[in-house]
Design a protein around this motif. Structure first.
Motif, mmCIF file in Angstrom:
data_model
loop_
_atom_site.group_PDB
_atom_site.id
_atom_site.type_symbol
_atom_site.label_atom_id
_atom_site.label_comp_id
_atom_site.label_asym_id
_atom_site.label_seq_id
_atom_site.Cartn_x
_atom_site.Cartn_y
_atom_site.Cartn_z
ATOM 1 N N LEU A 13 -5.109 -15.891 -2.879
ATOM 2 C CA LEU A 13 -4.137 -16.430 -1.920
ATOM 3 C C LEU A 13 -4.655 -17.731 -1.337
ATOM 4 C CD1 LEU A 13 -1.682 -16.331 -0.007
ATOM 5 C CD2 LEU A 13 -3.002 -14.764 1.460
ATOM 6 N N ARG A 14 -3.934 -18.806 -1.584
ATOM 7 C CA ARG A 14 -4.249 -20.040 -0.872
ATOM 8 C C ARG A 14 -3.739 -19.892 0.553
ATOM 9 N NH1 ARG A 14 -1.760 -26.194 -1.306
ATOM 10 N NH2 ARG A 14 -3.136 -27.038 0.313
ATOM 11 N N HIS A 15 -4.502 -20.371 1.509
ATOM 12 C CA HIS A 15 -4.135 -20.269 2.923
ATOM 13 C C HIS A 15 -2.788 -20.938 3.212
ATOM 14 C CE1 HIS A 15 -4.952 -24.540 3.540
ATOM 15 N NE2 HIS A 15 -6.017 -24.364 2.770
ATOM 16 N N GLY A 16 -2.207 -20.604 4.364
ATOM 17 C CA GLY A 16 -0.973 -21.246 4.790
ATOM 18 C C GLY A 16 -1.194 -22.692 5.211
ATOM 19 N N GLU A 17 -0.120 -23.380 5.455
ATOM 20 C CA GLU A 17 -0.178 -24.804 5.791
ATOM 21 C C GLU A 17 -0.929 -25.072 7.095
ATOM 22 O OE1 GLU A 17 3.516 -26.828 6.001
ATOM 23 O OE2 GLU A 17 4.072 -26.442 3.923
ATOM 24 N N THR A 18 -1.575 -26.226 7.140
ATOM 25 C CA THR A 18 -2.069 -26.817 8.379
ATOM 26 C C THR A 18 -1.297 -28.113 8.605
ATOM 27 O OG1 THR A 18 -3.766 -28.259 7.415
ATOM 28 C CG2 THR A 18 -4.358 -25.935 7.733
ATOM 29 N N ALA A 19 -1.609 -28.803 9.684
ATOM 30 C CA ALA A 19 -0.929 -30.072 9.939
ATOM 31 C C ALA A 19 -1.217 -31.107 8.849
ATOM 32 C CB ALA A 19 -1.360 -30.616 11.304
ATOM 33 N N LEU A 20 -2.368 -30.944 8.156
ATOM 34 C CA LEU A 20 -2.756 -31.907 7.123
ATOM 35 C C LEU A 20 -2.094 -31.620 5.771
ATOM 36 C CD1 LEU A 20 -6.599 -32.210 7.838
ATOM 37 C CD2 LEU A 20 -4.769 -33.726 8.614
ATOM 38 N N THR A 21 -1.635 -30.392 5.564
ATOM 39 C CA THR A 21 -1.126 -30.011 4.237
ATOM 40 C C THR A 21 0.071 -30.837 3.797
ATOM 41 O OG1 THR A 21 -1.903 -27.755 4.655
ATOM 42 C CG2 THR A 21 -0.394 -28.072 2.807
ATOM 43 N N PRO A 22 1.147 -30.958 4.605
ATOM 44 C CA PRO A 22 2.299 -31.730 4.136
ATOM 45 C C PRO A 22 1.985 -33.208 3.940
ATOM 46 C CG PRO A 22 2.784 -30.626 6.236
ATOM 47 C CD PRO A 22 1.361 -30.363 5.911
ATOM 48 N N GLU A 23 0.951 -33.698 4.615
ATOM 49 C CA GLU A 23 0.567 -35.101 4.477
ATOM 50 C C GLU A 23 -0.340 -35.337 3.273
ATOM 51 O OE1 GLU A 23 -1.134 -36.409 8.127
ATOM 52 O OE2 GLU A 23 0.630 -35.843 9.334
ATOM 53 N N LYS A 24 -0.713 -34.237 2.591
ATOM 54 C CA LYS A 24 -1.549 -34.302 1.392
ATOM 55 C C LYS A 24 -2.841 -35.067 1.643
ATOM 56 C CE LYS A 24 2.309 -33.788 -1.844
ATOM 57 N NZ LYS A 24 1.990 -32.372 -2.093
ATOM 58 N N ARG A 25 -3.499 -34.722 2.746
ATOM 59 C CA ARG A 25 -4.785 -35.340 3.075
ATOM 60 C C ARG A 25 -5.932 -34.458 2.604
ATOM 61 N NH1 ARG A 25 -4.467 -39.751 6.263
ATOM 62 N NH2 ARG A 25 -2.397 -40.209 7.104
ATOM 63 N N PHE A 26 -7.052 -35.082 2.260
ATOM 64 C CA PHE A 26 -8.231 -34.316 1.879
ATOM 65 C C PHE A 26 -8.669 -33.468 3.074
ATOM 66 C CE2 PHE A 26 -8.399 -37.609 -1.347
ATOM 67 C CZ PHE A 26 -8.891 -36.943 -2.463
ATOM 68 N N SER A 27 -8.726 -32.166 2.863
ATOM 69 C CA SER A 27 -9.095 -31.251 3.938
ATOM 70 C C SER A 27 -10.026 -30.202 3.357
ATOM 71 C CB SER A 27 -7.842 -30.593 4.537
ATOM 72 O OG SER A 27 -8.182 -29.727 5.600
ATOM 73 N N GLY A 28 -11.323 -30.450 3.461
ATOM 74 C CA GLY A 28 -12.306 -29.559 2.863
ATOM 75 C C GLY A 28 -13.122 -28.827 3.904
ATOM 76 N N SER A 29 -14.373 -28.553 3.543
ATOM 77 C CA SER A 29 -15.238 -27.822 4.466
ATOM 78 C C SER A 29 -16.103 -28.744 5.315
ATOM 79 C CB SER A 29 -16.137 -26.861 3.683
ATOM 80 O OG SER A 29 -16.890 -27.561 2.702
#
Length: 398
Positions: A201-217
């Motif tokens: 399961l990929r996690h649900g959206e964050t504020a960065l998800t729809p903007e397609k920004r790099f969001s890692g660890s």
């Protein structure tokens, strides 16, 4: 000429079954110098399971150092040595998938086995006990706790540093060996028992998800957005209706923990955290869009797109992520053999588990679509084969 390694491995359980851990060390066959260590607290297990996990970890550590090496395995477990040498049958159902997994790490012709008395296996035994002690404290074993250098007869008077690694993960500028994919074959053709199934399961959206920004660890560790929380509720309802999930394991990052806790609460299960399931550390690219990275880091981006061993500035390469994802996979498979486990994680670990199951090349990561809160599934069989059952299912989202 291929390098020659000695792998010494051990495992133990305080209760049999009880709190268990393993230890393994890779030695240079010529000098006896310790080259890498691995140790892990694995929860409740038997001595034999822990010994097999130690063997697998030692072989993987040797593979990471040199995938072409010849390896001599030395263990004080007569059972493991005789079974892996092919002289004893493997009758216990818990041992069969572990033995099959061990055989996939290196070609059988490059691995030999030798039984040694317990007093000659002190290094691996110490590592296993360090791992169990760490587990008793609620921690995982760390290389910094080890005193491997004191055990090495070849350590120079000048204090030459002995290399240690929790899973033989090289430094960022060293070449990384590709984790072993599932061997080719058709697992369904034989009666291999109930597979272990990972529902991814990929996690649900964050504020960065729809903007397609790099969001890692390595970034801000964002929480779920309102849309992401709705998605978590929807996937929880869908999984509850199916009624097949028996355990939940999550990345430590907040967006995954929130998603996992929503699902686990609906299923009446606890959430176990595994550090190996965290997203890639994108370093200097964290929070940036692809276009912004292209503008600011054009050469580094081209290198990253062209090679799994290239990393963003200050970040991780996909090769490094593949190594820790494969190790997390192996731990979870050992802990939950024959069960259906929900892994709540990120784009890169999910795609990596899929491509390793298929034996696909690293560039396949760029050819998969994976939506927020999507479900994928991989089944792992006792003979080491894997089968992709589902990819990027979003039918539960409204």
């Amino acid at each position: 000429m291929s390098r020659r390694f000695i792998v010494e491995a051990d495992g133990g359980s305080r209760g049999n079954p009880g709190p268990a851990g393993y230890g393994a060390v890779v030695l240079d066959a010529e000098t006896g110098e310790p080259l890498a260590e691995a140790a892990e607290y694995i929860g409740t297990a038997t001595n034999n399971v822990a010994e097999y996990r130690g063997l697998i970890a030692g072989l993987r550590a040797a593979h990471a150092l040199d995938p072409e090496a010849a390896v001599r395995v030395r263990m004080d477990s007569k059972l493991v040595v005789e079974q892996m040498s092919g002289r004893w049958k493997i009758k216990h159902p818990d041992m069969r998938p572990l033995a099959a997994e061990a055989k996939t790490v290196l070609p059988s012709g490059r691995v030999t086995y030798e039984w040694i008395p317990r007093e000659q296996n002190k290094h691996a035994d110490r590592l296993a006990n360090e791992a169990m002690d760490a587990g008793k404290r609620g921690e995982q074993w760390q290389p910094s706790r080890s005193t491997a250098a004191l055990d090495s007869p070849s350590r120079s008077a000048a204090g030459e540093r002995t290399a240690t690694a929790a899973a033989a993960v090289p430094e960022k500028d060293e070449p990384l060996a590709e984790p072993a994919p599932a061997p080719l074959g058709y697992a369904a053709a034989a009666d291999l028992g109930t597979p272990t199934t990972f529902v991814l399961l990929r996690h649900g959206e964050t504020a960065l998800t729809p903007e397609k920004r790099f969001s890692g660890s390595g970034g801000s560790d964002p929480e779920l957005s309102p849309a992401g929380r709705r998605q978590a509720e929807q996937v929880a309802a869908a999984l509850a209706a199916r009624g097949t999930i028996q355990a939940v394991v999550s990345s430590p990052l907040r967006r995954c923990r929130e998603t996992a806790e929503t699902v686990a609460a609906r299923l009446g299960l606890d959430v176990r955290i595994d550090e190996g399931l965290r997203e890639t550390d994108f370093g200097a690219w964290e929070g940036l869009s692809f276009a912004e990275v292209r503008e600011r880091y054009p050469e580094e981006l081209d290198a990253w797109l062209g090679s799994a061993k290239a990393a963003p500035p200050g970040g991780e390469s996909f090769a490094q992520v593949a190594r820790r994802t494969a190790l997390a996979r192996d731990k979870i498979l050992a802990r939950h053999a024959g069960r259906t486990v929900l892994l709540v994680t990120h784009v890169t670990p999910v795609k990596t588990l899929v491509r390793l199951a298929l034996g696909a090349p690293p560039e396949s990561l760029f050819r998969m679509e994976l939506s927020a809160a999507s479900l994928s599934a991989v089944a792992y069989y006792a003979d080491g084969n894997a089968s992709l059952r589902l990819l990027n299912d979003t039918g539960h989202l409204r």
